[in-house]
Design a protein around this motif. Structure first.
Motif, PDB file in Angstrom:
ATOM      1  N   ILE A 212      -5.526  -5.344  11.843  1.00  0.00           N
ATOM      2  CA  ILE A 212      -5.086  -3.968  11.556  1.00  0.00           C
ATOM      3  C   ILE A 212      -4.211  -3.436  12.690  1.00  0.00           C
ATOM      4  CG2 ILE A 212      -5.898  -1.599  11.272  1.00  0.00           C
ATOM      5  CD1 ILE A 212      -8.351  -2.718   9.843  1.00  0.00           C
TER       6      ILE A 212
ATOM      7  N   THR B 251      -5.644   4.478  12.086  1.00  0.00           N
ATOM      8  CA  THR B 251      -4.634   3.420  12.022  1.00  0.00           C
ATOM      9  C   THR B 251      -4.240   3.128  10.585  1.00  0.00           C
ATOM     10  OG1 THR B 251      -5.510   2.437  14.052  1.00  0.00           O
ATOM     11  CG2 THR B 251      -4.100   1.055  12.677  1.00  0.00           C
ATOM     12  N   LEU B 252      -5.226   3.018   9.692  1.00  0.00           N
ATOM     13  CA  LEU B 252      -4.934   2.739   8.287  1.00  0.00           C
ATOM     14  C   LEU B 252      -4.155   3.884   7.652  1.00  0.00           C
ATOM     15  CD1 LEU B 252      -8.349   1.166   7.179  1.00  0.00           C
ATOM     16  CD2 LEU B 252      -6.189  -0.016   7.568  1.00  0.00           C
TER      17      LEU B 252
END
Length: 724
Positions: free
Chosen positions: A164, A183-184
């Motif tokens: 990720i 982050t996503l």
């Protein structure tokens, strides 16, 4: 004087192994087999091919300068090889440790700053000192208390996190985030802003690695793709078009770093992370070394390996590097390349120094997107789906540790997740050892082995219980409760045989628990016997004087235990008249003197329908004049019938009792006085209850049973007659 000599002796016992651990390089050089030189050189060169790109990539995971990864790779390989135990283990930067270092430091220092790099060096020294001290004090066995599930959970979580985290440099995205969720969300929100050239290089690198591995798995796919990516950036001048590159690497030996090693504030801030790095590094390295030694047959020294890892981390920290550990991928390559000794790792470090001076200029055009692609492929391999499935199917405790560590790695501070997994491992170990497997056993159909047979009825007189675990302070309450509950559920079993074949140690708490069980059974007119005790358990029994309390005749040889108890302690009348089970080999030759069809078994008798009389009360009824009780004098004297065997009757009986053995009472037309209360007597009350139930079935309701039989009569101190 003797105390002084004893302390000096203990000091020598501690110092001598420590000196031996530290003198490992001298021993290695003195005993090195020159025939191993060629395969070690070949293996060292082979490992260097993958070590160079890994060192740079793993440093980026920790958000440290690439040269710190190279310095750690050089020093980890050389120092770890010189002081380690395994012939094939390769020490240096690893993906999981790099992620753990970043997570631990990011909470204390701003990533990318000079202080961040200095803190990484301090953490390496702190972790190394911890590992070194554990090795010098021979605490290598402590790594056994950390579950393999912690490593699988952490490695899988770390793999997901690394993948990720590398999406942004892979696509050329730029946004601020502090955790997985941010982050996503940031990737989803900024995906349309991807830098085209950067994304093409990153995705192309991943595709090329997959293709090269399909063509030949032995090819250094990562190095080849990184060289191609660098060449593409150089020829097309993509660095001027916005593609980020690593930049020029320094061409020098690892410099000595200026670290604040005596700054207590810094040390306190980094202590938790350093402990997590040290623990995970040791567990990971030990697991890798053991997996390789299982194939090579090498005998490992865990303490020496701890010293090697500690020395490697100390040197990596002091000379401008950051923490590392044993690498699974490089160790596997080292082993497959034919490494014969730890000098192969040393040679790889030397080759890295050569590569640093010759290939460093080429890194100026190495795109970070290519490194991100390499790391994503590597991260995918960290998620061991097969091992996860095996742990999930195996045991709920291991599965819960794995899941907790994995989820904690994703959503908590990583060092906390690691330490939580280790604590859960210790908790699971304590739970397992404090609740050992304990079960009643019976002989198998061949009478050769004792096995757990829940479908088989137990012997009505003797309980046989086997303990699978140590009798130490943490387990004795569980063992005592199990045996006490079992005794309550089987009150007719007045004798207990404890099989201790699988009990390795017994402390004083265990001895105290055994004494309690012995008192409990003896208070009920029975006894406790033990079989299968090993030397250490016997020595504990001897030193605590438990053997005298129990009696030497009650500690039996395993092969003779049943025979001795059967012939010397069990009531044969119960075996002959009442027991249809025939549990033991010795039971098989007993005569069946009566057909018990239609006669109620013990578990079929409703105790509330049986009238009992206490021994003292019966004595008063039989001797109204001597009792001084006027009420008793006006009571009719009962008719006492002893239903035991003649030999038992002759050894001692109530003077007024009439002998009518149970088979005679139940099989013939015996005339009993109808105008008197009938009191039935036997050894313990079992046969009397069966006789009473049988007589009640034919309409004789004026019957009572002497509570506890002749055993209770004797315990009350009442007189009995003896026939000679």
């Amino acid at each position: 004087m003797f105390a002084k000599l004893g302390s000096q002796f203990n000091l020598q016992q501690t110092v001598a192994p420590a000196v031996r651990f530290l003198r490992r390089p001298a021993v290695l050089f003195r005993t090195y087999d020159r025939s191993n030189l060629r395969p070690d050189l070949t293996a060292g060169l082979t490992v260097t091919v993958i070590l160079l790109p890994q060192a740079i990539a793993f440093a980026l995971i920790a958000e440290l300068p690439p040269q710190m990864g190279i310095y750690s790779a050089i020093l980890g390989a050389i120092v770890g090889g010189l002081w380690g135990s395994s012939n094939q283990i390769h020490t240096g930067p690893t993906n999981a440790i790099s992620l753990l270092v970043f997570s631990s430091l990011a909470a204390v220092v701003a990533p990318g700053s000079m202080q961040f790099a200095i803190a990484a060096g301090v953490m390496a020294v702190m972790a190394g000192l911890f590992q070194l001290l554990m090795g010098l004090f021979r605490l290598g066995m402590l790594v056994n208390f950390v579950s393999h599930s912690v490593i699988v959970g952490f490695a899988s979580g770390a793999g997901v996190l690394i993948a990720i985290k590398q999406v942004s440099p892979l696509l050329g995205l730029s946004f601020e985030s502090h955790n997985v969720a941010e982050t996503l969300v940031g990737i989803a929100a900024n995906l349309s802003n991807s830098h085209t050239q950067t994304a093409v290089i990153g995705l192309g690198t991943m595709l090329l690695i997959v293709i090269l591995r399909r063509i030949n798995n032995r090819l250094p796919a990562a190095l080849i793709t990184m060289m191609i990516a660098s060449l593409v950036v150089f020829l097309l001048r993509l660095d001027e078009a916005g593609v980020r590159v690593i930049g020029q690497l320094p061409t020098s030996f690892p410099p000595l770093a200026d670290l604040p090693l005596f700054n207590l504030e810094v040390i306190s801030q980094l202590s938790t992370g350093a402990l997590a790095v040290a623990a995970i590094g040791l567990v990971e390295t030990t697991a890798i070394a053991r997996s390789v030694s299982a194939q090579t047959g090498q005998r490992l020294d865990s303490n020496q390996e701890f010293v090697g890892q500690g020395m490697a981390n100390i040197f990596m920290g002091l000379f401008s590097g950051y923490p590392g550990a044993g690498s699974f991928s490089r160790t596997a390559v080292n082993f497959k390349a034919g490494a014969k000794s730890s000098m192969a790792a040393v040679f790889s470090g030397i080759f890295m120094i050569i590569a640093l001076f010759t290939l460093a200029p080429l890194a100026a055009y190495l795109p970070t997107a290519a490194l991100a692609g390499v790391l994503i492929i590597t991260a995918y391999g960290m998620v061991d789906k097969g091992e996860i499935a095996r742990i999930w199917r195996s045991h709920p405790g291991d599965a819960s540790i794995m899941v907790t560590t994995l989820v904690g790695t994703l959503f908590l501070e990583i060092e906390f997740a690691v330490l939580l997994g280790i604590i859960l491992s210790l908790g699971l170990y304590i739970w397992r050892t404090s609740t050992p497997r304990i079960q009643p056993v019976l002989p198998d159909d061949t009478f050769s082995h004792f096995i757990y047979r829940p479908e088989q009825s137990p012997c009505p007189q003797l309980a046989i219980i086997e303990v699978y675990g140590d009798l130490y302070f943490g387990a004795v309450n569980y063992v005592e409760e199990f045996i006490t509950d079992y005794a309550d559920a089987h009150p007719e079993q007045r004798y207990l045989l404890l099989r201790l074949d699988h009990v390795n140690t017994c402390d004083f708490s265990g001895i105290h628990m055994l004494e309690t069980l012995v008192k409990m059974y003896r208070d009920q007119g029975g006894d406790v016997f033990m079989a299968g005790t090993n030397y250490r358990v016997k020595q504990m029994m001897l030193s605590s004087e438990f053997d005298s309390f129990l009696g030497e005749n009650n500690i039996l040889d395993e092969d003779e235990a049943i025979g001795k108890i059967f012939y010397q302690n069990l009531d044969p009348a119960i075996c002959i008249y009442e027991c249809p089970i025939r549990a033991f080999r010795e039971c098989q030759n007993l005569p069946k003197r009566i057909d018990l069809a239609g006669i109620p078994l013990m578990d079929e008798i409703a105790s509330e329908h049986i009238m009992f009389v206490e021994p003292l009360h019966l004595w008063q009824q039989l001797h109204p004049a001597s009792s001084g009780n006027g009420a008793a004098a006006n009571t009719a004297v009962p008719h006492v019938v002893d239903v035991r065997e003649p030999r038992e009757y002759r050894q001692g009986h109530i003077a007024e009792a009439q002998l009518i053995p149970l088979p005679t009472l139940l099989s013939t037309d015996v005339k009993l006085p109808a105008d008197k209360q009938i009191v039935l007597v036997c050894r313990s009350g079992r046969r009397s209850r069966r006789a009473a139930a049988a007589l009640q079935n034919i309409g004789c309701m004026n019957v009572q049973v002497l509570q506890g039989g002749m055993l209770a009569w004797n315990s009350a101190g009442l007189l009995e007659a003896v026939d000679f």
